[in-house]
Scaffold this motif. Structure first.
Motif, PDB file in Angstrom:
ATOM      1  N   SER A 256      -0.113  -7.065   5.126  1.00  0.00           N
ATOM      2  CA  SER A 256       0.276  -6.147   4.058  1.00  0.00           C
ATOM      3  C   SER A 256       1.538  -5.386   4.428  1.00  0.00           C
ATOM      4  CB  SER A 256      -0.853  -5.165   3.746  1.00  0.00           C
ATOM      5  OG  SER A 256      -1.063  -4.312   4.843  1.00  0.00           O
ATOM      6  N   ILE A 257       2.045  -4.714   3.438  1.00  0.00           N
ATOM      7  CA  ILE A 257       3.234  -3.887   3.585  1.00  0.00           C
ATOM      8  C   ILE A 257       2.846  -2.496   3.121  1.00  0.00           C
ATOM      9  CG2 ILE A 257       5.569  -3.521   2.717  1.00  0.00           C
ATOM     10  CD1 ILE A 257       5.692  -6.588   2.296  1.00  0.00           C
ATOM     11  N   SER A 258       3.294  -1.494   3.848  1.00  0.00           N
ATOM     12  CA  SER A 258       2.958  -0.137   3.445  1.00  0.00           C
ATOM     13  C   SER A 258       4.213   0.723   3.380  1.00  0.00           C
ATOM     14  CB  SER A 258       1.947   0.477   4.418  1.00  0.00           C
ATOM     15  OG  SER A 258       2.470   0.491   5.726  1.00  0.00           O
ATOM     16  N   THR A 259       4.098   1.812   2.641  1.00  0.00           N
ATOM     17  CA  THR A 259       5.175   2.784   2.530  1.00  0.00           C
ATOM     18  C   THR A 259       4.582   4.162   2.753  1.00  0.00           C
ATOM     19  OG1 THR A 259       6.920   3.670   1.115  1.00  0.00           O
ATOM     20  CG2 THR A 259       4.917   2.920   0.018  1.00  0.00           C
ATOM     21  N   HIS A 260       5.387   5.071   3.261  1.00  0.00           N
ATOM     22  CA  HIS A 260       4.909   6.435   3.495  1.00  0.00           C
ATOM     23  C   HIS A 260       5.078   7.322   2.256  1.00  0.00           C
ATOM     24  CE1 HIS A 260       9.091   6.936   3.722  1.00  0.00           C
ATOM     25  NE2 HIS A 260       9.204   7.784   4.686  1.00  0.00           N
ATOM     26  N   VAL A 261       5.510   6.722   1.158  1.00  0.00           N
ATOM     27  CA  VAL A 261       5.736   7.443  -0.091  1.00  0.00           C
ATOM     28  C   VAL A 261       4.500   7.325  -0.977  1.00  0.00           C
ATOM     29  CG1 VAL A 261       7.213   7.599  -2.127  1.00  0.00           C
ATOM     30  CG2 VAL A 261       8.193   6.918   0.067  1.00  0.00           C
ATOM     31  N   PRO A 262       3.998   8.444  -1.532  1.00  0.00           N
ATOM     32  CA  PRO A 262       2.868   8.363  -2.470  1.00  0.00           C
ATOM     33  C   PRO A 262       3.281   7.666  -3.766  1.00  0.00           C
ATOM     34  CG  PRO A 262       3.317  10.653  -1.824  1.00  0.00           C
ATOM     35  CD  PRO A 262       4.401   9.812  -1.260  1.00  0.00           C
ATOM     36  N   ARG A 263       2.320   7.047  -4.408  1.00  0.00           N
ATOM     37  CA  ARG A 263       2.583   6.289  -5.646  1.00  0.00           C
ATOM     38  C   ARG A 263       3.318   7.130  -6.690  1.00  0.00           C
ATOM     39  NH1 ARG A 263      -0.856   2.083  -8.672  1.00  0.00           N
ATOM     40  NH2 ARG A 263      -0.057   2.240 -10.770  1.00  0.00           N
ATOM     41  N   ALA A 264       2.943   8.380  -6.835  1.00  0.00           N
ATOM     42  CA  ALA A 264       3.554   9.242  -7.851  1.00  0.00           C
ATOM     43  C   ALA A 264       5.041   9.490  -7.600  1.00  0.00           C
ATOM     44  CB  ALA A 264       2.814  10.573  -7.906  1.00  0.00           C
TER      45      ALA A 264
ATOM     46  N   LEU B  97       0.842  -1.194   0.000  1.00  0.00           N
ATOM     47  CA  LEU B  97       0.000   0.000   0.000  1.00  0.00           C
ATOM     48  C   LEU B  97       0.875   1.241   0.000  1.00  0.00           C
ATOM     49  CD1 LEU B  97      -2.446  -1.155   2.831  1.00  0.00           C
ATOM     50  CD2 LEU B  97      -2.671  -1.525   0.375  1.00  0.00           C
ATOM     51  N   ASP B  98       0.440   2.270  -0.741  1.00  0.00           N
ATOM     52  CA  ASP B  98       1.205   3.519  -0.747  1.00  0.00           C
ATOM     53  C   ASP B  98       0.787   4.392   0.434  1.00  0.00           C
ATOM     54  OD1 ASP B  98      -1.236   4.613  -1.471  1.00  0.00           O
ATOM     55  OD2 ASP B  98      -0.513   5.517  -3.322  1.00  0.00           O
ATOM     56  N   ALA B  99       1.254   5.630   0.458  1.00  0.00           N
ATOM     57  CA  ALA B  99       1.002   6.535   1.581  1.00  0.00           C
ATOM     58  C   ALA B  99      -0.490   6.801   1.789  1.00  0.00           C
ATOM     59  CB  ALA B  99       1.739   7.848   1.373  1.00  0.00           C
ATOM     60  N   GLY B 100      -1.273   6.739   0.732  1.00  0.00           N
ATOM     61  CA  GLY B 100      -2.707   6.984   0.837  1.00  0.00           C
ATOM     62  C   GLY B 100      -3.519   5.738   1.149  1.00  0.00           C
ATOM     63  N   GLY B 101      -2.856   4.600   1.314  1.00  0.00           N
ATOM     64  CA  GLY B 101      -3.552   3.355   1.602  1.00  0.00           C
ATOM     65  C   GLY B 101      -4.057   2.632   0.368  1.00  0.00           C
ATOM     66  N   THR B 102      -3.649   3.090  -0.813  1.00  0.00           N
ATOM     67  CA  THR B 102      -4.057   2.470  -2.071  1.00  0.00           C
ATOM     68  C   THR B 102      -3.107   1.326  -2.422  1.00  0.00           C
ATOM     69  OG1 THR B 102      -4.856   4.610  -2.839  1.00  0.00           O
ATOM     70  CG2 THR B 102      -4.521   2.913  -4.512  1.00  0.00           C
ATOM     71  N   ALA B 103      -3.667   0.197  -2.825  1.00  0.00           N
ATOM     72  CA  ALA B 103      -2.838  -0.946  -3.232  1.00  0.00           C
ATOM     73  C   ALA B 103      -2.089  -0.592  -4.506  1.00  0.00           C
ATOM     74  CB  ALA B 103      -3.703  -2.173  -3.445  1.00  0.00           C
ATOM     75  N   ILE B 104      -0.776  -0.810  -4.506  1.00  0.00           N
ATOM     76  CA  ILE B 104       0.036  -0.488  -5.684  1.00  0.00           C
ATOM     77  C   ILE B 104       0.607  -1.734  -6.349  1.00  0.00           C
ATOM     78  CG2 ILE B 104       0.649   1.827  -4.919  1.00  0.00           C
ATOM     79  CD1 ILE B 104       3.369   0.653  -4.043  1.00  0.00           C
ATOM     80  N   GLY B 105       0.476  -2.893  -5.724  1.00  0.00           N
ATOM     81  CA  GLY B 105       0.994  -4.119  -6.311  1.00  0.00           C
ATOM     82  C   GLY B 105       1.400  -5.110  -5.240  1.00  0.00           C
ATOM     83  N   GLY B 106       2.276  -6.025  -5.607  1.00  0.00           N
ATOM     84  CA  GLY B 106       2.730  -7.045  -4.678  1.00  0.00           C
ATOM     85  C   GLY B 106       4.243  -7.195  -4.716  1.00  0.00           C
ATOM     86  N   VAL B 107       4.803  -7.719  -3.654  1.00  0.00           N
ATOM     87  CA  VAL B 107       6.251  -7.920  -3.566  1.00  0.00           C
ATOM     88  C   VAL B 107       6.644  -9.082  -4.477  1.00  0.00           C
ATOM     89  CG1 VAL B 107       8.191  -8.491  -2.059  1.00  0.00           C
ATOM     90  CG2 VAL B 107       6.314  -7.066  -1.197  1.00  0.00           C
TER      91      VAL B 107
END
Length: 112
Positions: free
Chosen positions: A93-101, A12-22
């Motif tokens: 899940s895994i999250s990052t504090h970085v936005p997808r963009a 998940l990105d900073a906004g909690g949106t799924a961006i993919g998988g490891v």
């Protein structure tokens, strides 16, 4: 943490949106000295694939024939590199504090 506990997990990105998988993990060998006289491995970062957390063969970077690279990018979507310092592993899940963009594309990350 074991590698199989990370592979395939949603990211998940900073906004909690799924961006993919490891899809893979980048390791560096600079940890403490082991009894085998080699340094221990540590996780440097995660390789996240937008559409399919599948086995990678290197064609997601600038290697191999152009047609094969194009086909892999069509199949996988975006491929990002997340430094381990920007990752938080919680539950399933895994999250990052970085936005997808602002995520780093794997092909833009210099090999160390």
């Amino acid at each position: 943490m074991r590698l199989n506990e990370l592979l395939g997990r949603p990211v998940l990105d900073a906004g909690g949106t799924a961006i993919g998988g490891v899809a893979d993990v980048r390791l560096v060998q600079d940890g403490p000295l082991l009894s085998s006289m080699n340094s221990a491995l540590r996780i440097d970062g995660l390789i996240v694939v937008e559409r399919h957390a599948t086995q990678l063969f290197g064609y997601e970077r600038h290697v191999g024939p152009a047609l094969l690279r194009w086909l892999m990018h069509r199949h996988l979507g975006e491929v990002w590199y997340l430094p381990w310092a920007e990752v938080s592993v919680t539950g399933d899940s895994i999250s990052t504090h970085v936005p997808r963009a602002e995520l780093q594309r794997l092909q833009d990350v210099a090999r160390r």
